[in-house]
Scaffold this motif. Structure first.
Motif, PDB file in Angstrom:
ATOM      1  N   THR A   1      83.748  29.004  37.184  1.00 43.20           N
ATOM      2  CA  THR A   1      83.920  30.318  37.771  1.00 43.20           C
ATOM      3  C   THR A   1      83.739  31.348  36.673  1.00 43.20           C
TER       4      THR A   1
ATOM      5  N   SER B   1      81.808  36.866  49.470  1.00 49.52           N
ATOM      6  CA  SER B   1      81.600  36.873  48.022  1.00 49.52           C
ATOM      7  C   SER B   1      82.579  37.835  47.351  1.00 49.52           C
TER       8      SER B   1
ATOM      9  N   GLN C   1      86.168  36.344  47.568  1.00 50.17           N
ATOM     10  CA  GLN C   1      86.366  35.288  46.574  1.00 50.17           C
ATOM     11  C   GLN C   1      86.499  35.866  45.176  1.00 50.17           C
TER      12      GLN C   1
ATOM     13  N   SER D   1      76.788  33.367  48.608  1.00 48.79           N
ATOM     14  CA  SER D   1      78.022  34.092  48.315  1.00 48.79           C
ATOM     15  C   SER D   1      78.406  34.031  46.840  1.00 48.79           C
ATOM     16  N   ARG D   2      77.936  33.028  46.107  1.00 49.99           N
ATOM     17  CA  ARG D   2      78.346  32.920  44.705  1.00 49.99           C
ATOM     18  C   ARG D   2      77.854  34.097  43.870  1.00 49.99           C
TER      19      ARG D   2
ATOM     20  N   TRP E   1      75.781  28.903  52.487  1.00 51.08           N
ATOM     21  CA  TRP E   1      76.796  29.954  52.323  1.00 51.08           C
ATOM     22  C   TRP E   1      77.204  30.057  50.851  1.00 51.08           C
ATOM     23  N   ARG E   2      77.473  28.916  50.231  1.00 43.43           N
ATOM     24  CA  ARG E   2      77.864  28.934  48.816  1.00 43.43           C
ATOM     25  C   ARG E   2      76.738  29.438  47.925  1.00 43.43           C
TER      26      ARG E   2
ATOM     27  N   TRP F   1      80.262  28.053  40.589  1.00 47.05           N
ATOM     28  CA  TRP F   1      79.120  27.158  40.792  1.00 47.05           C
ATOM     29  C   TRP F   1      79.328  25.886  39.981  1.00 47.05           C
TER      30      TRP F   1
ATOM     31  N   GLY G   1      77.437  25.504  55.216  1.00 39.19           N
ATOM     32  CA  GLY G   1      78.304  25.718  54.059  1.00 39.19           C
ATOM     33  C   GLY G   1      77.556  25.665  52.744  1.00 39.19           C
ATOM     34  N   ASP G   2      76.538  24.801  52.651  1.00 40.47           N
ATOM     35  CA  ASP G   2      75.741  24.715  51.421  1.00 40.47           C
ATOM     36  C   ASP G   2      75.003  26.026  51.170  1.00 40.47           C
TER      37      ASP G   2
ATOM     38  N   TYR H   1      69.662  21.811  51.693  1.00 41.37           N
ATOM     39  CA  TYR H   1      70.825  22.565  52.151  1.00 41.37           C
ATOM     40  C   TYR H   1      71.028  22.195  53.623  1.00 41.37           C
TER      41      TYR H   1
ATOM     42  N   ARG I   1      87.932  33.632  42.402  1.00 44.20           N
ATOM     43  CA  ARG I   1      87.032  32.503  42.560  1.00 44.20           C
ATOM     44  C   ARG I   1      85.595  32.960  42.738  1.00 44.20           C
TER      45      ARG I   1
END
Length: 389
Positions: free
Chosen positions: A382, A366, A369, A277-278, A273-274, A378, A270-271, A266, A374
């Motif tokens: 979605t 999260s 989105q 947050s997913r 974060w995703r 992943w 941003g990596d 990571y 959204r």
């Protein structure tokens, strides 16, 4: 007066967390005492994989070359990859002559299923029917997880010695880049705060959780608990799996890994974060009130201490500064064992409020989105909230 009240509330919260939340901050929860069984049970290793060609050369060979005295095999479920994951797995199996490997693909998930659980369903079913007798245990492990050569042996020995139906280890995540070092140890620290390992591991405990990267599960208990069908909509599948096993009467155990590591990098914020947050809003069951309570709790517990300390010093409110400083000290002190486990410098401990602020923003993002349609996205998919699936 208001600053002092808030600072004291934060200090009381930290006193409670430190001494009454299952000693969550301790990192000595490792595999329980174990000895070799008289007969090593058969094991099927099931690996769901979607576009994992980048990490597979670092992880799959560690499974193929397991030093396990009993019968074992690897089933890799290629979940609609577009990067040649399945073909690469077969090449690695030819290169590393070890445990037999089967590569299979389940097709697109049926309605109401997450991709990973659909892949696990297919892999488990194949493992159970491929031979005259089904495997006694299933090792469910992610495609980015590398195992030391004796990992499977130690997991099985722990399960048989302690009569456990589920043994899960939280893989040591990579902490090399700047953002990994700042965020990753805190990720595990926050998880342990929510799900204290000692409470999970009590035979009569009600807290249940697992780490999805490494789960050894007794096959008959998986069948009894309806795994994975009973949790098919779960975005946070590891916690849901552990709860299903516990509801079925199974004994579970979760601890930190010594022989299991994640090799997924990571490199950028941003990596990470995703990654967070997913599923953060799913953890809150998509409830706005729970989101508001979580944000308020993060502010009180993690952000108030440094603010109270500096504001108290700046305005001459000594009591508020003392309360904030002591709360910050408890925070940093309880974080130190996790930093040591991740081989990180103690100087990162006072930065935990900054990391908590990042997690707060990730959690809010999260939710945003989710309401934009959204959420829980992943690798090109979605997922709807369970009630809408």
């Amino acid at each position: 007066m208001g600053l002092l009240c808030v600072a004291c509330a934060s200090l009381l919260a930290w006193i409670w967390l430190t001494f009454a939340q299952g000693m969550f901050w301790r990192t000595d929860v490792r595999l329980p005492p174990r000895s070799d069984p008289a007969r090593w049970p058969s094991v099927a290793i099931v690996v769901p994989a979607r576009d994992e060609a980048e990490v597979l050369p670092c992880s799959l060979p560690s499974l193929l070359t397991q030093d396990y005295p009993g019968e074992a095999e690897v089933v890799l479920v290629d979940d609609g990859s577009t990067d040649g994951t399945g073909e690469l797995a077969l090449r690695l199996a030819r290169e590393y002559a070890g445990l037999p490997l089967t590569v299979t693909s389940p097709g697109e998930p049926a309605a109401g299923w997450t991709g990973k659980l659909w892949a696990l369903r297919h892999g488990i079913a194949l493992a159970r029917t491929a031979h005259a007798t089904e495997p006694e245990y299933l090792l469910l492990t992610d495609a980015d997880i590398a195992h030391e050569p004796d990992s499977l042996r130690e997991l099985v020995a722990a399960a048989t010695s302690a009569e456990l139906d589920l043994v899960s280890q939280m893989a040591r995540l990579r902490a090399v880049s700047l953002w990994e070092r700042l965020v990753v140890p805190a990720f595990v620290y926050f998880f342990a705060q929510l799900y204290p390992f000692r409470r999970i591991n009590r035979p009569t405990g009600r807290t249940a959780a697992a780490a999805g990267g490494c789960v050894l599960l007794r096959t008959e208990v998986a069948v009894r608990a309806g795994i994975p069908d009973s949790i098919r909509q779960a975005v946070i599948d590891d916690v849901s799996l552990a709860r299903a096993v516990r509801r079925s009467g199974g004994r579970i155990w979760l601890g930190l890994a010594e022989r299991v590591d994640s090799v997924r990098p990571y490199l950028a914020l941003g990596d990470l974060w995703r990654m967070v947050s997913r599923s953060a809003y799913a953890q809150l069951r998509h409830q706005p009130l729970l989101l508001a309570g979580t944000v308020a709790g993060l502010v009180l517990v993690y952000l108030v201490p440094p603010v109270a300390l500096f504001a108290g010093l700046a305005t001459g409110h000594g009591a508020a500064a003392w309360a904030g400083g002591l709360a910050w000290l408890l925070m940093a002190g309880t974080y130190l064992p996790m930093l040591r486990y991740y081989r990180q410098p103690a100087a990162l401990a006072p930065l935990l409020p900054l990391t908590a602020l990042l997690y707060l923003l990730m959690t809010v993002d999260s939710a945003v989105q989710h309401y934009r349609g959204r959420g829980a996205a992943w690798k090109g998919r979605t997922y709807a909230r369970p009630s809408d699936a």
